[in-house]
Design a protein around this motif. Structure first.
Motif, mmCIF file in Angstrom:
data_model
loop_
_atom_site.group_PDB
_atom_site.id
_atom_site.type_symbol
_atom_site.label_atom_id
_atom_site.label_comp_id
_atom_site.label_asym_id
_atom_site.label_seq_id
_atom_site.Cartn_x
_atom_site.Cartn_y
_atom_site.Cartn_z
ATOM 1 N N ARG A 103 90.254 69.966 19.066
ATOM 2 C CA ARG A 103 89.157 69.071 19.462
ATOM 3 C C ARG A 103 89.170 68.983 20.986
ATOM 4 O O ARG A 103 90.153 69.372 21.615
ATOM 5 C CB ARG A 103 89.351 67.685 18.853
ATOM 6 N N PRO A 104 88.096 68.470 21.609
ATOM 7 C CA PRO A 104 88.104 68.312 23.058
ATOM 8 C C PRO A 104 89.159 67.291 23.495
ATOM 9 O O PRO A 104 89.442 66.332 22.774
ATOM 10 C CB PRO A 104 86.694 67.787 23.357
ATOM 11 N N LEU A 141 86.885 74.263 24.423
ATOM 12 C CA LEU A 141 87.002 75.721 24.485
ATOM 13 C C LEU A 141 85.637 76.378 24.564
ATOM 14 O O LEU A 141 84.690 75.939 23.909
ATOM 15 C CB LEU A 141 87.702 76.250 23.233
ATOM 16 N N THR A 142 85.554 77.448 25.334
ATOM 17 C CA THR A 142 84.381 78.329 25.266
ATOM 18 C C THR A 142 84.699 79.440 24.256
ATOM 19 O O THR A 142 85.818 79.531 23.756
ATOM 20 C CB THR A 142 84.102 78.969 26.628
ATOM 21 N N VAL A 178 87.481 77.474 29.411
ATOM 22 C CA VAL A 178 87.160 76.103 28.990
ATOM 23 C C VAL A 178 85.935 75.612 29.761
ATOM 24 O O VAL A 178 85.582 76.167 30.806
ATOM 25 C CB VAL A 178 88.332 75.124 29.266
ATOM 26 N N GLU A 179 85.283 74.606 29.210
ATOM 27 C CA GLU A 179 84.204 73.946 29.953
ATOM 28 C C GLU A 179 84.456 72.452 29.856
ATOM 29 O O GLU A 179 85.168 71.988 28.972
ATOM 30 C CB GLU A 179 82.832 74.305 29.357
ATOM 31 N N ASN A 180 83.901 71.686 30.800
ATOM 32 C CA ASN A 180 84.144 70.245 30.725
ATOM 33 C C ASN A 180 82.860 69.442 30.868
ATOM 34 O O ASN A 180 81.852 69.923 31.382
ATOM 35 C CB ASN A 180 85.188 69.809 31.752
ATOM 36 N N GLU A 181 82.970 68.229 30.360
ATOM 37 C CA GLU A 181 81.861 67.296 30.419
ATOM 38 C C GLU A 181 82.426 66.036 31.040
ATOM 39 O O GLU A 181 83.418 65.486 30.549
ATOM 40 C CB GLU A 181 81.392 67.026 28.986
ATOM 41 N N LEU A 206 94.058 73.329 34.089
ATOM 42 C CA LEU A 206 92.687 73.129 33.591
ATOM 43 C C LEU A 206 91.667 73.694 34.570
ATOM 44 O O LEU A 206 90.687 74.347 34.165
ATOM 45 C CB LEU A 206 92.434 71.641 33.351
ATOM 46 N N VAL A 207 91.893 73.466 35.854
ATOM 47 C CA VAL A 207 90.985 74.001 36.868
ATOM 48 C C VAL A 207 90.953 75.526 36.795
ATOM 49 O O VAL A 207 89.889 76.147 36.845
ATOM 50 C CB VAL A 207 91.416 73.526 38.279
#
Lengths: 179, 179
Positions: free
Chosen positions: A14-15, A71-72, A53-56, A44-45
């Motif tokens: 999960r995120p 995850l992408t 990965v992508e972030n919100e 993470l960077v």
DNA sequence: GTAGTCATGTAAGACGTTACATGATTCT
DNA sequence: AGAATCATGTAACGTCTTACATGACTAC
């Protein structure tokens, strides 16, 4: 770097935000990393730069905003690739063995006390590990096979500590015979 | 730092140059360091500053001169102090376990192949370790007790590898039952 | 003449740690 | 009022690794 795959693995469930990842690591028996921020945030960077990965960004009033990562497709693939990759046997590095290497400087009594001390430490670790496992079966696994895998992973360290206790027993016996 | 005590320990046997120490480390089963120069030379300089070792520069014609180090009284004491100190149980860090943690992504066949692969690697390591021990009983120990200690130290890694093979066997059995 | 050994050392980087900096919110 | 939690990140340092730099001598 293995922690980057541990992170990808957790994100496959999960995120997670960086903070949540750190917390998970610091509490986990199986994922041995301390969860220090200097390892999690830069990783993470980097994963973000690599497109795994992508972030919100989640704003919560006056709270500091949190970056929730997921995850992408590329990340999914990287994780699967790594899990399938050739497994490597890890090297054992015991400071205690180096100590033992020059323990011939000690009298029989001092040596015995050293071994005794180490045995107590080992048994303490074993107890703590078993207690951690007993208390915390709540890893969010999704299939019965995954539950089994995580149980065996937690059991792994116990098995090695037990083997060390046995080895120590043989060493002490050999020393008694030797005298 | 444990290597500094490993160095003091070797110097308690006889004088060594940095080069000889590196060679010893790189060939030793028990002293696991790679013997890279960036660890040995600076450590010797530090031990010298701390007064635990002294050196004698040996000129050999046009050869590069070698610095032969030996223990001072303070060095002897530091070594004895460390050998007597409270032993710590070393942490186990297996990348393979992290791999296993997300192996539920794999099919039964892929997982079985992964475990099989790891088992082969383990058995290879075991064989190599045993071969190294068989070939090289020539550590310059001086008492029968020291011979015994070094034998048990070399045996330690075998014992742990064997325990891991056993653990893997239990894991595979549990997986078969689970299906 | 090419590779290996003897012998010192430095550079750069991977991986890990603790401690610090910042600042709001929530619990006791 | 003080401590803990939420949340990001940086600084400094410890340990270990491979690779490089230098230079002579030795064995094939």
């Amino acid at each position: 770097m293995a922690i980057e795959y541990a992170i990808l693995g957790l994100l496959s469930w999960r995120p997670f935000s960086g903070y949540e990842l750190r917390k998970f690591f610091s509490e986990s028996v199986a994922l041995y990393w301390s969860g220090n921020s200097n390892q999690v945030y830069p990783t993470l960077v980097r994963l973000h730069k690599e497109g795994l990965v992508e972030n919100e960004v989640r704003q919560r009033g006056n709270y500091p905003p949190s970056k929730v990562y997921s995850l992408t497709m590329a990340g999914e693939e990287a994780l699967t690739g790594w899990v399938t990759a050739a497994p490597a046997v890890s090297q054992i590095r015991s400071t205690f063995l180096t100590q033992l290497a020059w323990a011939d400087r000690l009298t029989s009594e001092e040596l015995d006390s050293l071994l005794n001390h180490y045995q107590h430490e080992l048994q303490l670790k074993l107890l703590m590990q078993r207690e951690l496992i007993r208390r915390k079966p709540a890893e969010p696994a999704r299939t019965s096979r995954e539950v089994l895998l995580w149980k065996m992973i937690a059991d792994h360290d116990c098995a090695l500590y037990e083997a060390e206790v046995d080895w120590l027993g043989r060493l002490r016996q050999a020393l008694v015979k030797e005298e």
